[in-house]
Enzyme design. Structure first.
Site, PDB file in Angstrom:
ATOM      1  N   CYS A  93     105.454 116.514  -0.056  1.00 41.27           N
ATOM      2  CA  CYS A  93     106.517 116.570  -0.524  1.00 41.27           C
ATOM      3  C   CYS A  93     106.672 116.809  -2.088  1.00 41.27           C
ATOM      4  CB  CYS A  93     107.447 115.180  -0.293  1.00 41.27           C
ATOM      5  SG  CYS A  93     109.197 115.269  -0.843  1.00 41.27           S
TER       6      CYS A  93
ATOM      7  N   CYS B 161     108.937 110.435  -5.961  1.00 38.40           N
ATOM      8  CA  CYS B 161     109.309 109.020  -5.484  1.00 38.40           C
ATOM      9  C   CYS B 161     108.115 108.052  -5.788  1.00 38.40           C
ATOM     10  CB  CYS B 161     110.212 109.005  -4.230  1.00 38.40           C
ATOM     11  SG  CYS B 161     111.358 110.246  -4.087  1.00 38.40           S
TER      12      CYS B 161
ATOM     13  N   CYS C 145     106.427 106.461  -2.563  1.00 40.00           N
ATOM     14  CA  CYS C 145     106.358 107.108  -1.450  1.00 40.00           C
ATOM     15  C   CYS C 145     104.776 107.565  -1.331  1.00 40.00           C
ATOM     16  CB  CYS C 145     107.240 108.189  -1.261  1.00 40.00           C
ATOM     17  SG  CYS C 145     107.115 109.154   0.305  1.00 40.00           S
TER      18      CYS C 145
ATOM     19  N   CYS D 148     115.710 107.933  14.608  1.00 37.65           N
ATOM     20  CA  CYS D 148     115.849 108.625  13.579  1.00 37.65           C
ATOM     21  C   CYS D 148     114.747 109.290  13.133  1.00 37.65           C
ATOM     22  CB  CYS D 148     115.956 107.449  12.442  1.00 37.65           C
ATOM     23  SG  CYS D 148     116.185 108.004  10.783  1.00 37.65           S
TER      24      CYS D 148
ATOM     25  N   CYS E 191     119.851 110.055  14.452  1.00 41.17           N
ATOM     26  CA  CYS E 191     119.869 109.770  12.906  1.00 41.17           C
ATOM     27  C   CYS E 191     118.892 110.900  12.418  1.00 41.17           C
ATOM     28  CB  CYS E 191     119.773 108.587  12.567  1.00 41.17           C
ATOM     29  SG  CYS E 191     119.791 108.158  10.905  1.00 41.17           S
TER      30      CYS E 191
ATOM     31  N   CYS F 193     124.384 106.172   6.664  1.00 47.36           N
ATOM     32  CA  CYS F 193     123.207 105.102   6.604  1.00 47.36           C
ATOM     33  C   CYS F 193     122.627 105.135   4.980  1.00 47.36           C
ATOM     34  CB  CYS F 193     122.232 105.450   7.532  1.00 47.36           C
ATOM     35  SG  CYS F 193     120.833 104.330   7.574  1.00 47.36           S
TER      36      CYS F 193
ATOM     37  N   ARG G  29     120.457  96.402   8.027  1.00 47.01           N
ATOM     38  CA  ARG G  29     119.117  96.539   8.939  1.00 47.01           C
ATOM     39  C   ARG G  29     117.838  96.363   7.946  1.00 47.01           C
ATOM     40  NH1 ARG G  29     119.018 102.176   9.833  1.00 47.01           N
ATOM     41  NH2 ARG G  29     120.223 101.781  11.584  1.00 47.01           N
TER      42      ARG G  29
HETATM   43  N1  SAM Z   1     112.533 113.077   2.041  1.00 50.48           N
HETATM   44  C1  SAM Z   1     113.667 112.488   2.348  1.00 50.48           C
HETATM   45  C2  SAM Z   1     114.544 111.526   1.382  1.00 50.48           C
HETATM   46  O1  SAM Z   1     113.672 110.772   0.512  1.00 50.48           O
HETATM   47  O2  SAM Z   1     115.730 111.506   1.408  1.00 50.48           O
HETATM   48  C3  SAM Z   1     113.703 111.442   3.936  1.00 50.48           C
HETATM   49  C4  SAM Z   1     112.534 110.741   4.020  1.00 50.48           C
HETATM   50  S1  SAM Z   1     112.247 109.432   2.897  1.00 50.48           S
HETATM   51  C5  SAM Z   1     110.789 108.866   3.322  1.00 50.48           C
HETATM   52  C6  SAM Z   1     113.447 108.116   3.400  1.00 50.48           C
HETATM   53  C7  SAM Z   1     113.468 106.806   2.619  1.00 50.48           C
HETATM   54  O3  SAM Z   1     112.181 106.060   2.955  1.00 50.48           O
HETATM   55  C8  SAM Z   1     113.303 106.730   1.304  1.00 50.48           C
HETATM   56  O4  SAM Z   1     114.387 106.900   0.754  1.00 50.48           O
HETATM   57  C9  SAM Z   1     113.052 105.337   0.930  1.00 50.48           C
HETATM   58  O5  SAM Z   1     113.959 104.520   0.912  1.00 50.48           O
HETATM   59  C10 SAM Z   1     112.198 104.938   2.249  1.00 50.48           C
HETATM   60  N2  SAM Z   1     110.459 104.774   1.646  1.00 50.48           N
HETATM   61  C11 SAM Z   1     109.865 105.761   1.510  1.00 50.48           C
HETATM   62  N3  SAM Z   1     108.644 104.951   1.124  1.00 50.48           N
HETATM   63  C12 SAM Z   1     108.788 103.909   1.293  1.00 50.48           C
HETATM   64  C13 SAM Z   1     107.781 102.564   0.938  1.00 50.48           C
HETATM   65  N4  SAM Z   1     106.517 102.730   0.524  1.00 50.48           N
HETATM   66  N5  SAM Z   1     108.306 101.243   1.050  1.00 50.48           N
HETATM   67  C14 SAM Z   1     109.749 101.410   1.548  1.00 50.48           C
HETATM   68  N6  SAM Z   1     110.547 102.114   1.889  1.00 50.48           N
HETATM   69  C15 SAM Z   1     110.269 103.363   1.603  1.00 50.48           C
HETATM   70  C1  DTB Z   2     114.937 103.460   5.528  1.00 45.67           C
HETATM   71  O1  DTB Z   2     115.885 102.906   4.881  1.00 45.67           O
HETATM   72  N1  DTB Z   2     113.693 103.137   5.847  1.00 45.67           N
HETATM   73  C2  DTB Z   2     113.067 103.786   6.759  1.00 45.67           C
HETATM   74  C3  DTB Z   2     114.205 104.907   6.988  1.00 45.67           C
HETATM   75  N2  DTB Z   2     115.355 104.613   6.401  1.00 45.67           N
HETATM   76  C4  DTB Z   2     113.966 106.465   7.113  1.00 45.67           C
HETATM   77  C5  DTB Z   2     111.945 104.636   6.191  1.00 45.67           C
HETATM   78  C6  DTB Z   2     110.851 103.546   5.743  1.00 45.67           C
HETATM   79  C7  DTB Z   2     109.544 104.161   5.315  1.00 45.67           C
HETATM   80  C8  DTB Z   2     108.349 103.172   4.734  1.00 45.67           C
HETATM   81  C9  DTB Z   2     107.313 104.066   4.349  1.00 45.67           C
HETATM   82  C10 DTB Z   2     106.495 104.858   5.539  1.00 45.67           C
HETATM   83  O2  DTB Z   2     106.443 104.585   6.715  1.00 45.67           O
HETATM   84  O3  DTB Z   2     106.208 106.061   5.109  1.00 45.67           O
HETATM   85 FE1  SF4 Z   3     109.737 113.119  -0.627  1.00 44.82          FE
HETATM   86 FE2  SF4 Z   3     109.180 110.463  -0.075  1.00 44.82          FE
HETATM   87 FE3  SF4 Z   3     110.656 111.058  -2.118  1.00 44.82          FE
HETATM   88 FE4  SF4 Z   3     111.496 111.502   0.548  1.00 44.82          FE
HETATM   89  S1  SF4 Z   3     110.961 109.570  -0.416  1.00 44.82           S
HETATM   90  S2  SF4 Z   3     111.681 112.826  -1.200  1.00 44.82           S
HETATM   91  S3  SF4 Z   3     109.703 112.297   1.286  1.00 44.82           S
HETATM   92  S4  SF4 Z   3     108.819 111.558  -2.090  1.00 44.82           S
END
Ligand code: SAM
Ligand code: DTB
Ligand code: SF4
Length: 330
Positions: free
Chosen positions: A53, A57, A60, A97, A129, A189, A261
């Site tokens: 990506c 973030c 992430c 989802c 979702c 959501c 949730r």
């Molecule tokens: N890329 C899209 C976005 O960012 O909207 C969708 C996928 S992204 C992985 C969805 C959500 O996962 C993020 O907004 C964040 O709230 C959650 N997330 C990602 N990495 C995480 C982590 N290490 N711990 C907890 N939540 C996480």
């Molecule tokens: C949300 O609030 N938490 C989920 C879902 N919406 C998409 C994602 C959590 C991701 C945790 C890190 C991972 O597994 O990559």
């Molecule tokens: Fe990309 Fe992760 Fe940020 Fe979603 S949360 S935009 S997958 S870097």
């Protein structure tokens, strides 16, 4: 019970700072007035496009710029997704989802494929979702027409703390996407993550933003940071259960009709701790061995927890005309 959108920051702060047992008691009372407190919605996540990506973030594992163990995986096929959705349904999930490591949705062949996935999963009677990043109102409408039920787009943190976590897009971009989702008639959501180095004021501010939207998100995920090696936040302290409880309980009181949730972070929580989260108003979980890329309690552990606590999975589309049979989770 009146649902309010005009909460002041000081009201939110006063609720958030209540003595923890008073806070849980109040949240539990609100929860019991409007929900069946023994019912928990079981959702399953699937990463349909993983890693690589372009965004930054800080939490992430899927951001290309960090050196994590996540392998890049291009968009899955419709068949692969359909198979996973059927397995999730067989395991009792009623919401499926699909997440993509995209900055935003583009009008291309890949989006056409996601539309097909949505159509297929909806046809087996699951709430579908998606979380695909930013999107326009037209794209949201297209997803809705294909049978999408809800769209996830988290605020993640407060407007004030946001720039410490993400610099490649703005808080207003997020709010704008949420508005597009809302305008298309999809269920919204949106929630956040705690443990990102934010203060209590930041948490209060994020909850205030969610609870003063013209309509509350129907679903509010509260995630504890999953600390992933290679990300800038890998050395953050583990989120304490008390912090999770305070977030869940405050969200429950502010947005009484929403599903709150208990999302990322269950892997590190005991059943007793999770039971407190349900008492404090959490009404939904992600089940299945993985969240998107990180581990989650396995299905048998969750089954045992449901049995132990006397919980039952919530039917799909509850509260909608189209009631479906409850999953056979327990
Ligand atoms: N890329 C899209 C976005 O960012 O909207 C969708 C996928 S992204 C992985 C969805 C959500 O996962 C993020 O907004 C964040 O709230 C959650 N997330 C990602 N990495 C995480 C982590 N290490 N711990 C907890 N939540 C996480
Ligand atoms: C949300 O609030 N938490 C989920 C879902 N919406 C998409 C994602 C959590 C991701 C945790 C890190 C991972 O597994 O990559
Ligand atoms: Fe990309 Fe992760 Fe940020 Fe979603 S949360 S935009 S997958 S870097």
């Amino acid at each position: 019970m009146e649902s309010r959108n005009n909460w002041t920051k000081s009201e939110v702060e006063a609720i958030y700072n209540m003595p923890i047992l008073d806070l849980i008691y109040k949240a539990a009372s609100v929860h019991r007035e409007l929900h069946d407190a023994n019912e928990v919605q079981v959702c399953t996540l699937l990463s349909i496009k993983t890693g690589g990506c372009p965004e930054d973030c800080a939490y992430c594992p899927q951001a290309a710029r960090y050196n994590t163990d996540v392998d890049h995986q291009s968009l899955l096929s419709v068949d692969e997704v359909f198979t996973k959705a059927s397995i999730a349904k067989g395991n009792g999930a009623t919401r499926f989802c699909m997440g993509a490591a995209w900055r935003n949705v583009k009008d291309n062949k890949q989006f056409d494929r996601v539309i097909e996935m949505v159509h297929g999963v909806n046809s087996i009677g699951m709430e579908v979702c998606c979380t695909l990043g930013m999107l326009t109102e037209e794209q949201a409408q297209r997803l809705k027409e294909a049978g999408l039920y809800a769209y996830n787009h988290n605020l993640d943190t407060s407007a004030e703390h946001y720039n410490e976590i993400i610099t490649t897009r703005t808080y207003d971009d997020r709010l704008n996407t949420l508005e597009n989702v809302r305008n298309s008639g999809l269920s919204v959501c949106s929630g956040g993550i705690i443990g990102l180095g934010e203060t209590d004021e930041d948490r209060i501010s994020m909850l205030h933003t969610l609870a003063t939207m013209p309509r509350h998100p129907e679903s509010v995920p509260v995630n504890a940071l999953v600390r992933v090696k290679g990300t800038p936040l890998e050395n953050q302290e583990r989120v304490a259960i008390w912090e999770m409880l305070r977030m869940i309980a405050t969200a429950r009181i502010l947005m009484p009709t929403s599903q709150v949730r208990l999302s990322a972070g269950r892997e590190e929580m005991s059943v007793t701790e999770q039971a407190f989260c349900f008492l404090a108003g959490a009404s939904s979980i992600f089940a299945g061995e993985k969240l998107l890329t990180t581990p989650n309690p396995d299905i048998d552990q969750d089954r045992m927890m449901f049995q132990l606590l006397g919980l039952k999975p919530r039917a799909a589309f509850k509260g909608q005309e189209q009631e479906m049979e409850a999953g056979k989770f327990v």
